[in-house]
Motif scaffolding. Structure first.
Motif, PDB file in Angstrom:
ATOM      1  N   SER A 188       0.663  -1.243   0.147  1.00  0.00           N
ATOM      2  CA  SER A 188       0.167   0.192   0.373  1.00  0.00           C
ATOM      3  C   SER A 188       0.871   1.412  -0.494  1.00  0.00           C
ATOM      4  N   SER A 189       1.793   1.137   0.411  1.00  0.00           N
ATOM      5  CA  SER A 189       3.091   1.961  -0.068  1.00  0.00           C
ATOM      6  C   SER A 189       3.906   2.431  -0.978  1.00  0.00           C
ATOM      7  N   GLY A 190       3.084   1.550  -1.664  1.00  0.00           N
ATOM      8  CA  GLY A 190       4.494   2.006  -2.618  1.00  0.00           C
ATOM      9  C   GLY A 190       5.278   0.912  -3.221  1.00  0.00           C
ATOM     10  N   SER A 191       5.891  -0.164  -2.426  1.00  0.00           N
ATOM     11  CA  SER A 191       6.899  -0.225  -2.498  1.00  0.00           C
ATOM     12  C   SER A 191       6.905  -2.251  -2.588  1.00  0.00           C
ATOM     13  N   LEU A 192       7.527  -2.606  -2.777  1.00  0.00           N
ATOM     14  CA  LEU A 192       8.025  -3.831  -2.704  1.00  0.00           C
ATOM     15  C   LEU A 192       8.430  -4.737  -1.362  1.00  0.00           C
ATOM     16  N   LEU A 193       7.645  -5.503  -1.171  1.00  0.00           N
ATOM     17  CA  LEU A 193       8.307  -6.472   0.215  1.00  0.00           C
ATOM     18  C   LEU A 193       8.576  -8.151  -0.344  1.00  0.00           C
ATOM     19  N   PHE A 194       9.440  -8.276  -0.041  1.00  0.00           N
ATOM     20  CA  PHE A 194       9.915  -9.810  -0.127  1.00  0.00           C
ATOM     21  C   PHE A 194       9.824 -10.674   0.992  1.00  0.00           C
ATOM     22  N   GLY A 195       9.680 -11.979   0.682  1.00  0.00           N
ATOM     23  CA  GLY A 195       9.807 -13.387   1.545  1.00  0.00           C
ATOM     24  C   GLY A 195      10.798 -13.417   2.072  1.00  0.00           C
ATOM     25  N   GLY A 196      11.256 -14.280   3.324  1.00  0.00           N
ATOM     26  CA  GLY A 196      12.365 -14.988   3.952  1.00  0.00           C
ATOM     27  C   GLY A 196      12.566 -15.291   2.818  1.00  0.00           C
ATOM     28  N   GLY A 197      12.490 -16.230   1.847  1.00  0.00           N
ATOM     29  CA  GLY A 197      12.754 -17.210   1.345  1.00  0.00           C
ATOM     30  C   GLY A 197      13.141 -18.401   1.277  1.00  0.00           C
ATOM     31  N   THR A 198      12.536 -19.629   0.727  1.00  0.00           N
ATOM     32  CA  THR A 198      12.095 -21.075   1.022  1.00  0.00           C
ATOM     33  C   THR A 198      12.985 -22.246   0.602  1.00  0.00           C
ATOM     34  N   LYS A 199      13.840 -22.603   0.857  1.00  0.00           N
ATOM     35  CA  LYS A 199      14.252 -23.947   0.555  1.00  0.00           C
ATOM     36  C   LYS A 199      14.081 -25.206   0.286  1.00  0.00           C
ATOM     37  N   VAL A 200      14.039 -25.441  -0.797  1.00  0.00           N
ATOM     38  CA  VAL A 200      13.252 -26.112  -1.782  1.00  0.00           C
ATOM     39  C   VAL A 200      14.057 -27.388  -1.576  1.00  0.00           C
ATOM     40  N   THR A 201      13.727 -28.904  -0.936  1.00  0.00           N
ATOM     41  CA  THR A 201      14.962 -29.232  -1.421  1.00  0.00           C
ATOM     42  C   THR A 201      14.173 -31.198  -1.715  1.00  0.00           C
ATOM     43  N   VAL A 202      14.988 -31.946  -2.881  1.00  0.00           N
ATOM     44  CA  VAL A 202      14.067 -33.055  -2.894  1.00  0.00           C
ATOM     45  C   VAL A 202      14.892 -33.870  -3.145  1.00  0.00           C
ATOM     46  N   LEU A 203      13.799 -34.742  -2.631  1.00  0.00           N
ATOM     47  CA  LEU A 203      14.861 -36.105  -1.674  1.00  0.00           C
ATOM     48  C   LEU A 203      14.826 -37.020  -2.223  1.00  0.00           C
TER      49      LEU A 203
END
Lengths: 121, 110
Positions: free
Chosen positions: B95-110
């Protein structure tokens, strides 16, 4: 194909000014359908949006609240590039810096190669 | 502004489906349909794989599916493959016109 080629110093001392340039090919920085963002990434802060500029009959600028007192983004239409200047850097500004193109809100579809900047005395 | 909340890691076996969540507030994810997802391999820049909540750019596999409910966006990867091992990030317009990111998720394929 859009390409974004970044350049700039990689090692700075505290209190110096960080200047990075992003030369764009395959699109115009004065396009009416794109915005040009600077993003940084560090282990401690993750991906962080710094600011953007875009042209819609005139130039507009937006900065992250945490950056607006130190950051300036400048377009240069003669060289088709976008630059950023971050004043009074500290070790906390150590990060990988990216320039990116945004064609829809929050849609960063092309990224520069990244510039690893280290701030250390 | 605090980062959007993502799980630190998600894992699955080849062929399975996994879902990564991304939680924000009504000032970002809940207020706009401007959510994007990025995949990042080590040493590379992030690559856009979903925008506008559920739109795949040209060339992105249809195994990636985006969705949103209230203040939470989700990325589902179906038919998990070894090449899906990477870090995934969500982002939202705010709403402030900025861009907000998530902290990131590491995907592991077992």
């Amino acid at each position: 194909q859009v390409q974004m080629n970044q350049s700039g110093p990689r090692l700075l001392k505290p209190s110096q000014t960080l200047s990075l340039t992003c030369v764009v090919s395959g699109d115009s920085v004065s396009s009416n359908t794109a915005a040009w963002n600077w993003i940084r990434q560090s282990p401690s802060r993750g991906l962080e949006w710094l600011g953007r500029t875009y042209y819609r009959s005139k130039w507009y600028y937006a900065y992250a609240v945490s950056m607006e007192s130190r950051l300036t983004i400048n377009p240069d239409t003669s060289k088709n590039q976008v630059s950023m200047q971050l004043n009074s850097v500290t070790p906390e500004d150590t990060a990988l810096y990216y320039c990116t193109r945004e064609t829809k809100l929050a849609s960063l579809d092309f990224w520069g190669q990244g510039t690893l900047v280290t701030v250390s005395s | 502004q605090s980062a959007l909340t993502q799980p630190a890691s998600v894992s699955g076996s080849p062929g399975q489906s996994i879902t990564i969540s991304c939680t924000g507030t009504y000032n970002d994810i809940g207020g706009y349909n401007y959510v994007s997802w990025y995949r990042q391999y080590p040493g590379e820049a992030p690559r856009l794989i979903i925008y506008d909540v559920n739109i795949r750019p040209s060339g992105v596999s249809n195994r990636f599916f985006g969705s949103k409910s209230a203040n939470t966006a989700s990325l589902t990867i179906s038919g998990l493959q070894l090449e899906d091992e990477a870090d995934f990030y969500c982002a939202s317009y705010t709403s402030s016109g900025s861009l907000l990111f998530g902290g990131g998720t590491k995907v592991t394929v077992l």
